[in-house]
Scaffold this motif. Structure first.
Motif, mmCIF file in Angstrom:
data_model
loop_
_atom_site.group_PDB
_atom_site.id
_atom_site.type_symbol
_atom_site.label_atom_id
_atom_site.label_comp_id
_atom_site.label_asym_id
_atom_site.label_seq_id
_atom_site.Cartn_x
_atom_site.Cartn_y
_atom_site.Cartn_z
ATOM 1 N N HIS A 282 66.527 48.009 69.126
ATOM 2 C CA HIS A 282 65.751 48.121 67.898
ATOM 3 C C HIS A 282 64.795 49.300 68.048
ATOM 4 N N THR A 283 64.791 50.170 67.060
ATOM 5 C CA THR A 283 63.854 51.281 67.055
ATOM 6 C C THR A 283 63.128 51.271 65.718
ATOM 7 N N ILE A 284 61.802 51.191 65.781
ATOM 8 C CA ILE A 284 61.006 51.228 64.561
ATOM 9 C C ILE A 284 59.896 52.243 64.747
ATOM 10 N N ASN A 285 59.479 52.834 63.647
ATOM 11 C CA ASN A 285 58.418 53.839 63.750
ATOM 12 C C ASN A 285 57.059 53.167 63.941
ATOM 13 N N ASN A 286 56.072 53.966 64.279
ATOM 14 C CA ASN A 286 54.737 53.433 64.600
ATOM 15 C C ASN A 286 54.109 52.682 63.432
ATOM 16 N N ASN A 287 54.251 53.208 62.234
ATOM 17 C CA ASN A 287 53.672 52.562 61.063
ATOM 18 C C ASN A 287 54.302 51.190 60.837
ATOM 19 N N THR A 288 55.612 51.124 60.924
ATOM 20 C CA THR A 288 56.304 49.840 60.743
ATOM 21 C C THR A 288 55.918 48.869 61.850
ATOM 22 N N ARG A 289 55.787 49.369 63.065
ATOM 23 C CA ARG A 289 55.396 48.520 64.198
ATOM 24 C C ARG A 289 54.022 47.899 63.949
ATOM 25 N N GLU A 290 53.077 48.710 63.509
ATOM 26 C CA GLU A 290 51.726 48.195 63.243
ATOM 27 C C GLU A 290 51.734 47.203 62.081
ATOM 28 N N ASN A 291 52.507 47.498 61.053
ATOM 29 C CA ASN A 291 52.607 46.575 59.918
ATOM 30 C C ASN A 291 53.245 45.250 60.345
ATOM 31 N N LEU A 292 54.242 45.330 61.223
ATOM 32 C CA LEU A 292 54.881 44.115 61.729
ATOM 33 C C LEU A 292 53.873 43.286 62.520
ATOM 34 N N LYS A 293 53.095 43.937 63.349
ATOM 35 C CA LYS A 293 52.070 43.217 64.115
ATOM 36 C C LYS A 293 51.098 42.513 63.169
ATOM 37 N N ASN A 294 50.678 43.190 62.111
ATOM 38 C CA ASN A 294 49.756 42.583 61.148
ATOM 39 C C ASN A 294 50.383 41.393 60.430
ATOM 40 N N GLU A 295 51.639 41.533 60.041
ATOM 41 C CA GLU A 295 52.344 40.425 59.385
ATOM 42 C C GLU A 295 52.436 39.217 60.310
ATOM 43 N N LEU A 296 52.746 39.465 61.570
ATOM 44 C CA LEU A 296 52.870 38.368 62.520
ATOM 45 C C LEU A 296 51.518 37.736 62.827
ATOM 46 N N LYS A 297 50.459 38.542 62.840
ATOM 47 C CA LYS A 297 49.107 37.994 63.042
ATOM 48 C C LYS A 297 48.753 37.040 61.907
ATOM 49 N N ASN A 298 49.161 37.390 60.690
ATOM 50 C CA ASN A 298 48.876 36.535 59.541
ATOM 51 C C ASN A 298 49.594 35.191 59.654
ATOM 52 N N ASP A 299 50.850 35.218 60.108
ATOM 53 C CA ASP A 299 51.631 33.989 60.219
ATOM 54 C C ASP A 299 51.306 33.192 61.473
ATOM 55 N N PHE A 300 50.980 33.887 62.552
ATOM 56 C CA PHE A 300 50.726 33.245 63.841
ATOM 57 C C PHE A 300 49.409 33.768 64.419
ATOM 58 N N PRO A 301 48.279 33.284 63.904
ATOM 59 C CA PRO A 301 46.976 33.827 64.300
ATOM 60 C C PRO A 301 46.625 33.611 65.782
ATOM 61 N N ASN A 302 47.353 32.735 66.472
ATOM 62 C CA ASN A 302 47.055 32.492 67.880
ATOM 63 C C ASN A 302 47.690 33.529 68.808
ATOM 64 N N LEU A 303 48.457 34.477 68.262
ATOM 65 C CA LEU A 303 49.036 35.545 69.084
ATOM 66 C C LEU A 303 47.949 36.545 69.456
ATOM 67 N N THR A 304 47.963 36.951 70.705
ATOM 68 C CA THR A 304 46.966 37.913 71.170
ATOM 69 C C THR A 304 47.467 39.335 70.961
ATOM 70 N N GLU A 305 46.558 40.269 71.051
ATOM 71 C CA GLU A 305 46.907 41.685 70.921
ATOM 72 C C GLU A 305 47.873 42.092 72.029
ATOM 73 N N LYS A 306 47.672 41.562 73.224
ATOM 74 C CA LYS A 306 48.565 41.864 74.346
ATOM 75 C C LYS A 306 49.984 41.396 74.048
ATOM 76 N N GLU A 307 50.119 40.214 73.505
ATOM 77 C CA GLU A 307 51.443 39.686 73.161
ATOM 78 C C GLU A 307 52.088 40.521 72.062
#
Length: 70
Positions: A3-28
């Motif tokens: 899987h290859t995604i650009n930096n913007n998509t990667r950051e947006n994915l992290k934000n989406e996952l934080k919204n759904d799973f708030p217990n995920l850490t930045e390291k994870e």
């Protein structure tokens, strides 16, 4: 699977996952930079879901993000 995604998509994915799973850490969330498989494995352990289920959630999020950019 590679899987290859650009930096913007990667950051947006992290934000989406934080919204759904708030217990995920930045390291994870940052483990996506190392390996997609490691990322999925780490998240599945943290939220107590099987890897297939987490892969589906991540793929749905990616499809959503890609659809927003069109």
């Amino acid at each position: 699977m590679i899987h290859t995604i650009n930096n913007n998509t990667r950051e947006n994915l992290k934000n989406e996952l934080k919204n759904d799973f708030p217990n995920l850490t930045e390291k994870e969330l940052n483990s996506i930079d190392e390996s997609f498989e490691k990322f999925i494995s780490g998240i599945s352990l943290k939220i107590n879901r099987d890897e297939q289920s987490v892969t589906e959630v991540v793929n749905e999020k990616l499809e959503y993000l890609y659809s927003k950019s069109i």
